[in-house]
Design a protein around this motif. Structure first.
Motif, mmCIF file in Angstrom:
data_model
loop_
_atom_site.group_PDB
_atom_site.id
_atom_site.type_symbol
_atom_site.label_atom_id
_atom_site.label_comp_id
_atom_site.label_asym_id
_atom_site.label_seq_id
_atom_site.Cartn_x
_atom_site.Cartn_y
_atom_site.Cartn_z
ATOM 1 N N ALA A 201 67.039 24.009 18.969
ATOM 2 C CA ALA A 201 66.721 22.832 19.780
ATOM 3 C C ALA A 201 66.313 21.706 18.856
ATOM 4 O O ALA A 201 65.669 21.924 17.827
ATOM 5 C CB ALA A 201 65.606 23.129 20.764
ATOM 6 N N ILE A 202 66.722 20.476 19.206
ATOM 7 C CA ILE A 202 66.340 19.285 18.451
ATOM 8 C C ILE A 202 65.665 18.323 19.425
ATOM 9 O O ILE A 202 66.156 18.084 20.538
ATOM 10 C CB ILE A 202 67.568 18.601 17.800
ATOM 11 N N THR A 203 64.478 17.812 19.003
ATOM 12 C CA THR A 203 63.735 16.872 19.842
ATOM 13 C C THR A 203 63.459 15.588 19.054
ATOM 14 O O THR A 203 63.562 15.565 17.818
ATOM 15 C CB THR A 203 62.403 17.468 20.306
ATOM 16 N N ASP A 204 63.086 14.537 19.797
ATOM 17 C CA ASP A 204 62.643 13.327 19.097
ATOM 18 C C ASP A 204 61.185 13.506 18.693
ATOM 19 O O ASP A 204 60.582 14.569 18.897
ATOM 20 C CB ASP A 204 62.861 12.093 19.964
ATOM 21 N N GLN A 205 60.619 12.415 18.110
ATOM 22 C CA GLN A 205 59.262 12.527 17.584
ATOM 23 C C GLN A 205 58.221 12.757 18.668
ATOM 24 O O GLN A 205 57.105 13.200 18.404
ATOM 25 C CB GLN A 205 58.900 11.280 16.756
ATOM 26 N N LYS A 206 58.582 12.511 19.953
ATOM 27 C CA LYS A 206 57.657 12.744 21.066
ATOM 28 C C LYS A 206 57.862 14.114 21.718
ATOM 29 O O LYS A 206 57.186 14.451 22.678
ATOM 30 C CB LYS A 206 57.824 11.649 22.106
ATOM 31 N N ILE A 208 60.780 15.148 23.146
ATOM 32 C CA ILE A 208 61.793 15.122 24.192
ATOM 33 C C ILE A 208 63.060 15.788 23.654
ATOM 34 O O ILE A 208 63.525 15.451 22.549
ATOM 35 C CB ILE A 208 62.109 13.683 24.639
ATOM 36 N N ILE A 209 63.617 16.723 24.405
ATOM 37 C CA ILE A 209 64.760 17.509 23.948
ATOM 38 C C ILE A 209 66.005 16.624 23.906
ATOM 39 O O ILE A 209 66.391 16.009 24.906
ATOM 40 C CB ILE A 209 64.996 18.713 24.871
ATOM 41 N N LEU A 210 66.628 16.587 22.695
ATOM 42 C CA LEU A 210 67.860 15.833 22.495
ATOM 43 C C LEU A 210 69.088 16.737 22.476
ATOM 44 O O LEU A 210 70.182 16.321 22.871
ATOM 45 C CB LEU A 210 67.794 15.043 21.182
ATOM 46 N N HIS A 211 68.884 17.971 21.981
ATOM 47 C CA HIS A 211 70.027 18.889 21.841
ATOM 48 C C HIS A 211 69.531 20.334 21.936
ATOM 49 O O HIS A 211 68.463 20.663 21.430
ATOM 50 C CB HIS A 211 70.716 18.670 20.487
ATOM 51 N N LEU A 227 67.942 20.723 30.588
ATOM 52 C CA LEU A 227 67.020 20.707 29.451
ATOM 53 C C LEU A 227 66.962 19.346 28.757
ATOM 54 O O LEU A 227 65.880 18.894 28.346
ATOM 55 C CB LEU A 227 67.419 21.784 28.436
ATOM 56 N N ILE A 228 68.129 18.688 28.586
ATOM 57 C CA ILE A 228 68.174 17.426 27.858
ATOM 58 C C ILE A 228 67.299 16.394 28.586
ATOM 59 O O ILE A 228 67.403 16.192 29.791
ATOM 60 C CB ILE A 228 69.626 16.894 27.727
ATOM 61 N N GLY A 229 66.440 15.705 27.808
ATOM 62 C CA GLY A 229 65.552 14.697 28.379
ATOM 63 C C GLY A 229 64.194 15.240 28.790
ATOM 64 O O GLY A 229 63.287 14.473 29.105
#
Length: 803
Positions: A201-206, A208-211, A227-229
């Motif tokens: 899983a890849i998230t942003d700095q907050k 939030i799931i991106l991938h 899941l995304i978002g």
């Protein structure tokens, strides 16, 4: 050619995979391999890329790689499940020139393109050298435990390898625009490999799931769209504390790599565990812009660990709460490794630490030869068994014990079980002294005394007076050659004696007899039959001289002799009964007492208020068990009273059907537990003049037996009839019945049929019933067939004659 940021990320991720991994083309040529593989096998990528896999693993036992059969090898790889591939040996040459023996296990995963065609193969290698060594050194006797340990050890080994091989990623690699097509292809290989290898899983700095990859969707049971978002609270199980989550974010927000185990919750509500590595991607200011989370499923490993903890606790509880002394010693040093509370108390030590420090076997064996015999047997056969050995407590007190020791498979520990038999030895010694006492009386009495098997008429014992009376040379000569026909002047006298003895249980008569030399003499017989074992005790007095003038005096002598003989018989019967009771008690009391002690021990542990239900459960179990023990003792005391003739039943007039229905209602609470029911009918008159107490004891015993030996939902039939001044009552069941070959012993003391199995009982019930029926001047008889049921009937006078 420039590379996208995602492609660069996947290269970094592939290099961070914990397991040694290779990427193969569909012709089994090595395209790339990660750092973990190079480190584990002491190889370099430049020496392996472009080679065929058969050049790396030529001796793999399952797949058998061959260049000329690449297609078949590919098919075999893809169809082979990871758990079905056996371990294979592949030695590693270390930098110091030493060849290290290593064992590996291989798993494969195909990489599919959008046309559903295989374009790459991810090959993961797992080091299982420690597991193979464990299996060689610790072969298990229990297949289930061995499999469990195998799998747990394998998981622990994989964890160890992951911990050793994961390298913290300090910074994101920056790539220039000068990469060529070959580098781009390699990056794409990493991307496919990492997607197939782990839960990603890849998230942003907050957060939030991106991938997410397919593995993440599969284990969480959420779709990618769901899941995304979202942030990771969507799979939060609530298991971990806020402090745990805070420390995790504190680590990664500062640019650090976080590793640990997390319990998550899937969409369907089920839980799963993952071993997680979270890697921050940093910008040029060293601040996180994204987070990459790599996870592996460890749910099964966690479950196995919990099972092992529970199993270990169960067996430790059995050891610590055992009713016999148990301890484990080192066979070389004799030092104690572990000992339970019974063992500490039995030998008089204060604590386990005191026992371990000060216990020395030679100080506790009364005879050092017993210790030497024990240790010699353990060394030669691996086990030893001493049925009776004299031991000493710490304070020197002597006690007797039964001891069994066994050496374990690794031969580094001797397990010993020790049972204190001091009480049994005291009882045995008392009985032995009593036996010798009455044996001496028997041998030295002034009249000829014999014991005879009533069925075969064979003399089984004789004293010296009896040998001399009939003119034999010795006791052995008498027992071998005595034939009653040779010694009765009138053979019918013997037949008459036996008939009277069987019918009445005793007989007294003056008979003319012959000695071995043919001389005649008059003998006065006093016989008594023990109906339980069919043995007749006979005293014979020679009354030839002055038979007419001294008959009265000799009558007194005979009566006194008979009293002594009967006293001897009563004492022997009493001793037999005590012996039978000790045997029955040691068998029947052991399990109830174990239940009481175990429940009492467990009650001590349930101290919390919310454990009241558990305390009540064990208190009820103790109460039930004590009631069972009281029932056993009541049977024994009833038999003793009947033997001594001190049972009195007050005679009264009462309504028989109403009386029987009252008893049926009393027993209803017992039979309803097995969903049984009583069917009762009566014929004829209703009033009887008998002992209500004795009749009640008979009915309760027979109805209880019918219930005890019948299955659930079975009827119990009771019929009563009064006709011609005779009462007949029948209790019929559809239970286990009585084997025909055992029916003749049914009313004997302590007898239980072979098909009773684990059904509780003393073997005294029917013996007591028969004696009660006789007190009513009645008779009891039965019909029974194994597996079909039994019918017990007893008859007695409607009106008892008052003395």
């Amino acid at each position: 050619m420039s590379l996208s940021k995602n492609e660069i990320d996947y290269k970094i991720v592939f290099e961070a995979i914990q397991k040694p991994s290779l990427v193969l083309s569909n012709d089994l040529t090595i395209i790339t391999l990660n750092l973990a593989y190079q480190k584990s096998t002491n190889t370099e990528a430049k020496n392996l890329i472009g080679k065929h896999i058969s050049e790396i693993f030529p001796d793999h036992p399952k797949i058998g790689f061959k260049k000329e059969t690449s297609t078949n090898s590919l098919t075999t790889i893809l169809l082979t499940e990871i758990d079905s591939v056996p371990f294979f040996r592949y030695d590693i040459l270390r930098p110091n020139g030493i060849q290290e023996e290593k064992y590996w296990r291989m798993s494969t995963k195909p990489i599919i393109d959008n046309k559903n065609e295989i374009i790459y193969i991810l090959l993961e290698i797992e080091d299982v050298t420690e597991l193979v060594a464990f299996k060689k050194n610790y072969p298990s006797q229990d297949k289930t435990t061995n499999t469990l340990l195998n799998r747990l050890f394998l998981l622990e080994t994989a964890l160890k390898i992951r911990k050793e091989e994961i390298q913290e990623l300090d910074e994101v690699l920056e790539l220039n625009n000068g990469f060529n097509q070959k580098v781009l292809t390699e990056i794409l290989d990493y991307k496919y490999a990492i997607d197939a290898a782990d839960i990603v899983a890849i998230t942003d700095q907050k957060g939030i799931i991106l991938h997410v990859n397919d593995n993440f969707c599969k284990i969480s049971k959420y779709s990618r769209e769901e899941l995304i978002g979202q942030d990771h609270r969507i799979v939060n199980s609530g298991f971990h504390s806020k402090e745990f989550i805070r420390l995790l974010w504190k680590t990664i927000s500062k640019g650090g790599i976080w590793k640990g185990e997390i319990k998550n919750k899937a969409k369907d509500g089920s839980f799963y565990w993952v071993r997680t590595t979270i890697i921050p991607f940093l910008n040029e200011k060293r601040k996180p812009v994204k987070y990459l989370a790599l996870r592996s499923d460890i749910t099964h490993q966690k479950e196995i660990g919990e099972d092992l903890v529970n199993s270990e606790g169960k067996y430790r509880d059995l050891f610590e709460n055992s009713l016999v002394a148990m301890f484990i010693n080192n066979p070389k040093t004799r030092k104690t490794i572990v000992v339970n509370e019974i063992g500490i108390s039995l030998f008089g030590y204060k604590s386990e630490k005191d026992f371990q420090k000060n216990y020395e076997p030679e100080k506790h064996f009364e005879n050092i030869e017993d210790l030497e015999k024990l240790e010699k047997a353990i060394l030669s056969t691996g086990e030893a068994n001493l049925d009776k050995v004299a031991l000493k407590k710490k304070d020197g007190t002597l006690f007797w014990a039964k001891l069994f020791s066994k050496l374990n498979t690794q031969k580094d520990a001797v397990q010993t079980v020790l049972v204190d038999i001091t009480a049994q030895e005291k009882i045995y010694t008392t009985l032995k002294i009593s036996e010798e006492k009455y044996k001496n009386i028997f041998s030295n009495t002034l009249v000829a005394t014999f014991t005879t098997d009533i069925e075969t008429s064979r003399i089984t014992e004789v004293n010296d007076k009896g040998v001399a009376l009939f003119g034999y040379q010795s006791r052995e000569d008498f027992l071998k050659n005595f034939n009653p026909i040779l010694h009765y002047v009138n053979v019918k006298d013997q037949e008459t004696n036996i008939v009277i003895l069987v019918e009445k249980g005793e007989a007294s008569k003056i008979i003319e007899m012959k000695r071995l030399d043919g001389s005649l003499f008059w003998a006065k017989f006093a016989n008594k039959l023990n109906k339980n074992n069919g043995i007749a005790h006979i005293s014979i007095l020679d009354v030839t001289n002055d038979i007419k003038f001294q008959e009265e005096l000799e009558e007194k002598v005979v009566l006194r002799t008979l009293e002594l003989t009967q006293s001897l018989i009563r004492e022997k019967e009493s001793n037999d009964m005590k012996s039978n009771f000790v045997s029955m008690a040691s068998h029947e009391f052991r399990t109830p007492l174990t239940t009481i002690l175990t429940s009492a021990s467990l009650i001590k542990k349930y101290e919390d208020y919310d454990q009241q239900e558990l305390r009540v459960k064990h208190i009820d179990r103790i109460t039930s068990t004590v009631n069972h023990l009281v029932s056993l003792l009541n049977d024994f005391l009833s038999l003793e009273k009947l033997r001594k003739g001190i049972v009195n039943g007050e005679v009264a007039s009462f309504n028989l059907p109403e009386f029987i229905e009252e008893i049926a209602q009393e027993l209803d609470s017992v039979i309803v537990l097995k969903k049984q029911h009583i069917e009762y009918n009566h014929q004829g008159e209703v009033i009887v003049l008998q002992s209500r107490k004795i009749l009640k004891n008979i009915l309760i015993n027979l109805i209880s037996n019918a219930s005890k030996y019948s299955g659930n939902n079975m009827p119990i039939e009771i019929h009563s009839i009064i006709i011609s001044n005779t009462v007949t009552i029948t209790i019929k069941d559809q239970g286990i019945g009585i084997p025909i070959e055992e029916q003749q012993k049914l009313f004997s003391d302590f007898f239980r049929a072979s098909n009773t199995g684990n059904i509780k009982g003393t073997g005294l019930g029917l013996s007591i019933v028969k004696k009660y029926v006789e007190l009513l001047d009645g008779k009891i008889y039965f019909e029974s067939q194994a597996n079909k049921g039994s019918s017990f009937s007893f008859s007695f006078p409607q009106l008892k004659e008052l003395a």
